[in-house]
Each structure stands twice: as C-alpha cells, then as structure tokens.
Design an enzyme around this catalytic site. Sequence first.
Site, PDB file in Angstrom:
ATOM      1  N   ASN A   9       0.863  -1.181   0.000  1.00  0.00           N
ATOM      2  CA  ASN A   9       0.000   0.000   0.000  1.00  0.00           C
ATOM      3  C   ASN A   9       0.900   1.231   0.000  1.00  0.00           C
ATOM      4  O   ASN A   9       1.516   1.555   1.009  1.00  0.00           O
ATOM      5  CB  ASN A   9      -0.877  -0.044   1.262  1.00  0.00           C
ATOM      6  CG  ASN A   9      -1.670   1.225   1.482  1.00  0.00           C
ATOM      7  OD1 ASN A   9      -1.775   2.067   0.589  1.00  0.00           O
ATOM      8  ND2 ASN A   9      -2.230   1.364   2.680  1.00  0.00           N
ATOM      9  N   LYS A  11       0.044   4.272  -0.255  1.00  0.00           N
ATOM     10  CA  LYS A  11      -0.614   5.457   0.324  1.00  0.00           C
ATOM     11  C   LYS A  11      -0.403   6.663  -0.605  1.00  0.00           C
ATOM     12  O   LYS A  11      -0.337   6.478  -1.823  1.00  0.00           O
ATOM     13  CB  LYS A  11      -0.097   5.697   1.753  1.00  0.00           C
ATOM     14  CG  LYS A  11      -0.174   4.411   2.590  1.00  0.00           C
ATOM     15  CD  LYS A  11       0.083   4.610   4.043  1.00  0.00           C
ATOM     16  CE  LYS A  11      -0.055   3.277   4.777  1.00  0.00           C
ATOM     17  NZ  LYS A  11       0.086   3.382   6.211  1.00  0.00           N
ATOM     18  N   GLU A  95      -6.670   4.850   7.954  1.00  0.00           N
ATOM     19  CA  GLU A  95      -6.413   6.260   7.618  1.00  0.00           C
ATOM     20  C   GLU A  95      -7.627   6.880   6.923  1.00  0.00           C
ATOM     21  O   GLU A  95      -7.922   8.061   7.119  1.00  0.00           O
ATOM     22  CB  GLU A  95      -5.143   6.364   6.758  1.00  0.00           C
ATOM     23  CG  GLU A  95      -3.908   6.106   7.616  1.00  0.00           C
ATOM     24  CD  GLU A  95      -2.699   5.556   6.874  1.00  0.00           C
ATOM     25  OE1 GLU A  95      -2.675   5.609   5.626  1.00  0.00           O
ATOM     26  OE2 GLU A  95      -1.776   5.068   7.552  1.00  0.00           O
ATOM     27  N   GLU A 163      -5.100  -4.831  10.822  1.00  0.00           N
ATOM     28  CA  GLU A 163      -4.083  -3.805  11.011  1.00  0.00           C
ATOM     29  C   GLU A 163      -4.366  -3.028  12.297  1.00  0.00           C
ATOM     30  O   GLU A 163      -5.169  -2.083  12.284  1.00  0.00           O
ATOM     31  CB  GLU A 163      -4.101  -2.822   9.833  1.00  0.00           C
ATOM     32  CG  GLU A 163      -3.851  -3.458   8.491  1.00  0.00           C
ATOM     33  CD  GLU A 163      -3.306  -2.447   7.494  1.00  0.00           C
ATOM     34  OE1 GLU A 163      -2.202  -2.672   6.994  1.00  0.00           O
ATOM     35  OE2 GLU A 163      -3.965  -1.427   7.249  1.00  0.00           O
ATOM     36  N   GLY A 169       2.814   2.320  10.808  1.00  0.00           N
ATOM     37  CA  GLY A 169       3.805   3.380  10.649  1.00  0.00           C
ATOM     38  C   GLY A 169       4.542   3.747  11.923  1.00  0.00           C
ATOM     39  O   GLY A 169       5.215   4.782  11.977  1.00  0.00           O
TER      40      GLY A 169
HETATM   41  P1  PGA Z   1       3.057   0.344   7.572  1.00  0.00           P
HETATM   42  O1  PGA Z   1       1.565   0.552   7.024  1.00  0.00           O
HETATM   43  O2  PGA Z   1       3.571  -0.946   6.984  1.00  0.00           O
HETATM   44  O3  PGA Z   1       3.809   1.549   7.064  1.00  0.00           O
HETATM   45  O4  PGA Z   1       2.973   0.295   9.055  1.00  0.00           O
HETATM   46  C1  PGA Z   1       0.687  -0.539   6.882  1.00  0.00           C
HETATM   47  C2  PGA Z   1      -0.624  -0.065   6.333  1.00  0.00           C
HETATM   48  O5  PGA Z   1      -1.100   1.006   6.725  1.00  0.00           O
HETATM   49  O6  PGA Z   1      -1.234  -0.754   5.475  1.00  0.00           O
END
Ligand code: PGA
Length: 251
Positions: A9, A11, A95, A163, A169
């Site tokens: 992902n 983002k 998010e 998640e 993050g």
């Molecule tokens: P991350 O994000 O691997 O940067 O923690 C995972 C996600 O939000 O799908």
Amino acid sequence: MRRKLAAGNWKMNGTGDGLGELRTLSQSHSASAVDILICPPATLLHRAGAVLDGSGIATGGQDCHAAGSGAHTGDISAAMLADAGATAVIVGHSERRADHDERNDDVRAKAKTAMEAGLMAVVCLGESLAEREAANTLDIIAGQMSGSIPDLSTGENLVIAYEPIWAIGTGKVPTMEQIGEVHGFVRTRLDRRFGAGVARSVRVLYGGSVKPGNAGEIFAVPNVDGALVGGASLKADDFSPIIHALEDAAG
Ligand code: PGA
C-alpha cells in the site's frame, strides 16, 4: 489451500519516478509462488500496470466510491479502477476511516460495489491502542467484521487485513500471540457467518510495521496468509525480502 498474498500500500506516495522500484520487483518476483499486489496512487495505476505487465504482479486501488458513477468530484469508482487495470482495491483502511470519517456501513458499501465490479476487496480492520488497552480488541474486530464485510463475500473476492491502528507506521508490532489470537478469531467468525468453505478460503493478512526483519516471524503465525505493507513496500530493497519470507513460508 489459500495462496499467500504480499500486498503493498503506497498510500499518498509515489510519482513516475517510483516506477523503477516496480521494474526491479517484476524482475526478481515474476511467476512467484505467492500472489503479489501493489496498490499505488490511482494516478500511477495505468503506468504501474504497464511496467508489471507479464510479471504476474497485480495492481490495486487504495479506495473507491460506493456509487458506480455520478456527481462525486474527485472520487473514483470501482469500475474506473478496473478500467485502469486494477484487480483489487483496499477499503476501510484506518487512515480513510479517520481522515474521511468512514464508518463500517460505508466500508461495506464500498466493498460490495468493488466486488460487483469484479475487484477483490481488501477490507481493513483493527483496534486503536485505547481499545486494546481496555481489552476490547476482539469486540471491535467482531463489530468491524459484521459491519464492513458484505454478504456476497467469497474466498475469491474478499481479503481481510488485520491492522492494529497503533502498529501502522510506528515500528510497533503486536506479539505473535496477539496476532495469532486475532487471526484465529477472524477465521472463526468467518466460519460462523459464511460457513467452512468460505472461512477456509479467505486470506487474512497482517498489516502494521511489517519489515524485512520481522516478516518471517509474522508469517509463521497460524492463520496469517500474508501481509499488507505500507512504508516497506515503497522500495524494492525492503519489499523484496518480505516477499521472499512469504515465499519461504509458502514452502
Ligand atoms: P506500515 O503501514 O507498513 O507503514 O505500518 C501498513 C498499512 O497502513 O497498510
């Protein structure tokens, strides 16, 4: 058997300059023993598809509108994603739930419209830190599952991503026992609602700070069928060892 899935992902990251990372991935992971899905920003879907053409690596969107078309400035429909080459779409990412106030019924409507457009919906679930500390994790997951997952779900059109919000993050990861508990719970709830056939075939991914250094351990947890990877999916040097760890777990 469930085919394992490594999903990236991106983002709101990536312009044409990032496509070289996909070229590298397609060279090292074409015809992989696991499914690989990259969800770049929608602006890159078409170009990403061209770079990945013939590699077996799929592309997906990061969100879609619940409606098929209409007066929704700035939004993207599931059919538009499919038209741009996507075979999947992430819906209900935490998010989006936070930034756009998306509720379970919004997520369910998006997943339904995605499935009807022929896309695989990657439905995201996860508890906040406060919810975990209050020992409410499984209640939250149960509510998100019944609220966000449409009735027409099958092993082909649904993927679930667990998640924990506090792990996204942050570099923080639940214990392997905590991951195993939630994934086992998700499998049991799928069985109760859809029956054993669907429960056996739906992939349940873990997401939240998956890195090359912890991927192997996470993929050894029962009922973990792969990962939804954010930050570490942006660079082939980070994502490739995660895919290798999943390929190893697939045997
Ligand atoms: P991350 O994000 O691997 O940067 O923690 C995972 C996600 O939000 O799908």
